[in-house]
Design a protein around this motif. Structure first.
Motif, short mmCIF file in Angstrom:
data_model
loop_
_atom_site.label_atom_id
_atom_site.label_comp_id
_atom_site.label_asym_id
_atom_site.label_seq_id
_atom_site.Cartn_x
_atom_site.Cartn_y
_atom_site.Cartn_z
N TRP A 204 0.85 -1.20 0.00
CA TRP A 204 0.00 0.00 0.00
C TRP A 204 0.88 1.24 0.00
O TRP A 204 1.76 1.39 0.86
N LEU A 205 0.64 2.12 -0.95
CA LEU A 205 1.21 3.45 -0.91
C LEU A 205 0.19 4.34 -0.22
O LEU A 205 -0.93 4.52 -0.73
N GLY A 206 0.53 4.86 0.95
CA GLY A 206 -0.41 5.67 1.72
C GLY A 206 0.03 7.11 1.80
O GLY A 206 1.22 7.40 1.88
N ILE A 207 -0.94 8.01 1.73
CA ILE A 207 -0.64 9.42 1.91
C ILE A 207 -1.55 10.01 2.99
O ILE A 207 -2.67 9.55 3.20
N LEU A 208 -1.04 11.02 3.65
CA LEU A 208 -1.81 11.87 4.54
C LEU A 208 -1.91 13.21 3.84
O LEU A 208 -0.88 13.80 3.49
N ALA A 209 -3.12 13.68 3.57
CA ALA A 209 -3.31 14.88 2.77
C ALA A 209 -4.05 15.95 3.55
O ALA A 209 -5.03 15.67 4.25
N ASP A 210 -3.59 17.18 3.39
CA ASP A 210 -4.21 18.32 4.07
C ASP A 210 -5.42 18.79 3.26
O ASP A 210 -5.42 19.84 2.61
N VAL A 211 -6.48 17.97 3.33
CA VAL A 211 -7.71 18.28 2.62
C VAL A 211 -8.85 17.56 3.33
O VAL A 211 -8.69 16.41 3.75
N GLU A 275 -8.40 17.32 -3.87
CA GLU A 275 -6.96 17.14 -3.67
C GLU A 275 -6.41 18.23 -2.75
O GLU A 275 -7.01 19.29 -2.60
N GLY A 276 -5.27 17.93 -2.13
CA GLY A 276 -4.63 18.89 -1.23
C GLY A 276 -3.16 18.56 -1.09
O GLY A 276 -2.64 17.63 -1.72
N GLU A 277 -2.49 19.30 -0.24
CA GLU A 277 -1.07 19.09 -0.01
C GLU A 277 -0.82 17.73 0.62
O GLU A 277 -1.50 17.34 1.58
N VAL A 278 0.13 16.98 0.07
CA VAL A 278 0.50 15.70 0.64
C VAL A 278 1.47 15.95 1.80
O VAL A 278 2.58 16.42 1.59
N LEU A 279 1.03 15.62 3.01
CA LEU A 279 1.84 15.86 4.20
C LEU A 279 2.84 14.74 4.45
O LEU A 279 3.95 14.98 4.93
N GLU A 280 2.44 13.50 4.16
CA GLU A 280 3.30 12.34 4.35
C GLU A 280 2.95 11.30 3.31
O GLU A 280 1.81 11.21 2.87
N LYS A 281 3.96 10.50 2.92
CA LYS A 281 3.68 9.37 2.03
C LYS A 281 4.70 8.28 2.28
O LYS A 281 5.87 8.55 2.57
N SER A 282 4.23 7.04 2.19
CA SER A 282 5.09 5.89 2.45
C SER A 282 4.48 4.65 1.82
O SER A 282 3.30 4.65 1.45
N ILE A 283 5.28 3.60 1.70
CA ILE A 283 4.80 2.33 1.16
C ILE A 283 4.92 1.27 2.24
O ILE A 283 5.97 1.11 2.87
N THR A 284 3.83 0.55 2.47
CA THR A 284 3.78 -0.50 3.49
C THR A 284 3.61 -1.86 2.82
O THR A 284 2.67 -2.05 2.03
N PRO A 285 4.49 -2.82 3.10
CA PRO A 285 4.31 -4.16 2.54
C PRO A 285 3.11 -4.84 3.17
O PRO A 285 2.69 -4.50 4.28
N MET A 286 2.56 -5.81 2.48
CA MET A 286 1.38 -6.53 2.96
C MET A 286 1.79 -7.94 3.35
O MET A 286 2.37 -8.67 2.55
N ARG A 287 1.46 -8.32 4.57
CA ARG A 287 1.79 -9.67 5.03
C ARG A 287 0.85 -10.09 6.14
O ARG A 287 0.24 -9.26 6.82
N SER A 288 0.77 -11.40 6.32
CA SER A 288 0.04 -11.99 7.44
C SER A 288 1.02 -12.85 8.23
O SER A 288 1.85 -13.54 7.64
N TYR A 289 0.91 -12.80 9.55
CA TYR A 289 1.80 -13.59 10.40
C TYR A 289 1.07 -13.95 11.68
O TYR A 289 0.37 -13.11 12.28
N VAL A 290 1.23 -15.21 12.12
CA VAL A 290 0.69 -15.64 13.40
C VAL A 290 1.71 -16.55 14.07
O VAL A 290 2.20 -17.51 13.47
N ALA A 291 2.05 -16.23 15.32
CA ALA A 291 2.94 -17.10 16.09
C ALA A 291 2.19 -18.36 16.49
O ALA A 291 0.98 -18.32 16.75
N SER A 292 2.90 -19.48 16.54
CA SER A 292 2.25 -20.76 16.85
C SER A 292 1.76 -20.82 18.29
O SER A 292 0.90 -21.65 18.62
N THR A 293 2.28 -19.96 19.16
CA THR A 293 1.79 -19.88 20.53
C THR A 293 1.91 -18.44 21.01
O THR A 293 2.78 -17.69 20.55
#
Length: 415
Positions: A204-211, A275-293
Motif C-alpha cells: 500500500w502506498l499511503g498518503i496523509l493529505a491536508d484536505v 486534492e490537497g497538499e501531501v503531508l506524508e507518504k510511504s509504502i507499506t508491505p502486505m503480510r500476514s503472520y501468526v505465532a504458533s503460541t
C-alpha cells in the motif's frame, strides 16, 4: 500458577544507583505501544503493580503513525476503562463502508445490519492519550532501555534484565508480558515457536493529505489498475491508499502521479475527489503472520508481538486491544483471586480469535486487490471473479451482514 505475597505498587521509578538495582513488581510489560500502555491501565484499575519497559524514546513512540479504525468492541473497552475522553472529542463515528467496483459505489450499513459502528481514531492519538493518562497517574514507564532480556520464564520467578542509562537493572515479577511488536525480544524468547505467514505480491502506498475528506464513510475500491481506499484522520485531514507492487519505490511516485491514480481508481459519476497538499507518504508491505503460541510459562504475548494482519480489514490495532482485554481479565483473576484458568487458557483463546480475524483480513485483501496472473486471460479471469464476489456480497443481505459483523468486530470473549 502459584501466587506470592507482593508489596503494593507505590509508583516508584527505576533505580538510579547500583545499590538498589534490584526491583520488584507484579507484572513487567515490555513495550510502550498501544497494547502495553492499555494493559497498564487495566492493571492499574485492578490495583496490580506493573512496570513498562520501552527500548525506543518517548518521542519515537508518540511519532509512530499506524492504524486508525476502531471496532465497536475497542471503543467499548476504552469507555469501560474511562479512557475515552479524547476519543469522544476527536473520534469520527461511521455507520458503515462503501464498496466500489465497475464504476459504482455501494454502501454496507453496519448499523442497519448488526447494530454496530466503527470509529476513526488514529493509533497515534490513542497512544498520546494513554501515555498522558499514565503520566497523570505516575505510572512506572521507562524509555530508551537497552539489552532488555526476559529470563526465568519457565519457573515461578521470572525477571527482566535491562540497561538503563548505562546502569544494569533487574526486575523480579510474577508475570512478563511481551507487547514489544514484531521485532521485539519477547517472541524469540519462546523455545520452539513457529511463525506461520503469508506474504502478498503488493503493498500500500499511503498518503496523509491536508484536505477535508471527500466521503462520509470509508471507500474500498477495486479497479483494473489496482485497489484504492479513501479514509480520513479528522474533518480536515484525509488518508488515502493505492495498491502498488511489492518492490515499488516511493521515489517513483510524485504527488501528481499519486493524485492521478487516486482520481482514476476512486472516480465515480457525480462525485469529486478533492486534492490537497501531501503531508506524508510511504509504502507499506502486505503480510500476514501468526505465532504458533502466544504464551510460554510466565510470558504472554499481545498485539504485533504475536500476529500481523494486512491492513485491509482494519484489524491490527483492534486485535491488540482484544488481546489486552483477554489477558487483562486473566491476570486479574490469577493475581487477585488465585484463579489461573484464564492464564493457562489465554494462548489458545487469543489464537482462536486471531485466526478468525486473519481469515477475514485475508478475505478482504484477496477480494479487493488486483492479482497478477501468468497471462492476460488469467488476470482477467481473476478480476471478473472478484467482481462476481462483490456483486454477491453487496446484493445479499446475509453476505453484507457477515461482512458487517466481522468488520465492526467480533466479541472479546474466550469462546
Amino acid at each position: 500458577m502459584r501466587r506470592r505475597a507482593l508489596p503494593a505498587h507505590d509508583g516508584s521509578t527505576f533505580p538510579r544507583t547500583r545499590e538498589d538495582a534490584a526491583l520488584r513488581t507484579q507484572v513487567v510489560i515490555i513495550g510502550a505501544g498501544p497494547a502495553g500502555l492499555l494493559l497498564g491501565h487495566v492493571l492499574h484499575r485492578a490495583g496490580i503493580g506493573f512496570t513498562i519497559l520501552e527500548a525506543r524514546s518517548r518521542e519515537h513512540v508518540l511519532g509512530r503513525i499506524r492504524a486508525g479504525v476502531l471496532e465497536q468492541g475497542s471503543v467499548d473497552a476504552l469507555t469501560e476503562l474511562g479512557l475515552d475522553a479524547d476519543l469522544r472529542e476527536h473520534g469520527l463515528t461511521h455507520r458503515g463502508i462503501h464498496l466500489q467496483f465497475e464504476g459504482a459505489r455501494r454502501h454496507i450499513d453496519f448499523v442497519d445490519l448488526v447494530g454496530r459502528t466503527v470509529t476513526i481514531y488514529g493509533q497515534q492519538a490513542l497512544v498520546r492519550h494513554l501515555l498522558a493518562e499514565h503520566e497523570r497517574l505516575g505510572s512506572d514507564i521507562r524509555f530508551e532501555l537497552a539489552d532488555v532480556t526476559p529470563l526465568g520464564l519457565d519457573g515461578s520467578s521470572p525477571r527482566v534484565r535491562a540497561t538503563d542509562a548505562g546502569r544494569a537493572i533487574e526486575l523480579d515479577a510474577d508475570l512478563v508480558v511481551g507487547a514489544d511488536g514484531f521485532h521485539g525480544v519477547c517472541r524469540p524468547a519462546i523455545p520452539g515457536l513457529r511463525g506461520l505467514e503469508r506474504s502478498y505480491p503488493f503493498g500500500w502506498l499511503g498518503i496523509l493529505a491536508d484536505v477535508p475528506p471527500s466521503t462520509d464513510d470509508l471507500v474500498y475500491a477495486l479497479h483494473p489498475d489496482g485497489f484504492a481506499m479513501h479514509s480520513m484522520r479528522s474533518p480536515e485531514v484525509s488518508r488515502l491508499y493505492l495498491q502498488v507492487g511489492h518492490d515499488a519505490s516511493i521515489d517513483d511516485w510524485s504527488d501528481a502521479r499519486i493524485w492521478d491514480a487516486l482520481q482514476t481508481r476512486l472516480g465515480v459519476a457525480g462525485w469529486t475527489l478533492h486534492e490537497g497538499e501531501v503531508l506524508e507518504k510511504s509504502i507499506t508491505p502486505m503480510r500476514s503472520y501468526v505465532a504458533s503460541t502466544m504464551a510460554h510459562g510466565r510470558l504472554f504475548l499481545v498485539g504485533d508481538a504475536a500476529h500481523i494482519v494486512p491492513p485491509t480489514g482494519a484489524k491490527g490495532l483492534n486485535s491488540a486491544i482484544a488481546d489486552v482485554v483477554l489477558l487483562g481479565r486473566a491476570i486479574v483473576a490469577g493475581l487477585l483471586r488465585g484463579d489461573d484458568a484464564g492464564l493457562h487458557g489465554y494462548g489458545d483463546a487469543a489464537l482462536a480469535r486471531q485466526w478468525k480475524v486473519q481469515q477475514f483480513s485475508e478475505w478482504m485483501t484477496d477480494l479487493l486487490h488486483v492479482h497478477e496472473g501468468p497471462d492476460a486471460a488469467a488476470r482477467e479471469f481473476a478480476y471478473r471473479s472478484q467482481v462476481g464476489r462483490l456483486e454477491y456480497v453487496t446484493g445479499s443481505r446475509a453476505a453484507r451482514q457477515s461482512l458487517a459483523e466481522q468488520y465492526a468486530g467480533l466479541p472479546f470473549t474466550t469462546e
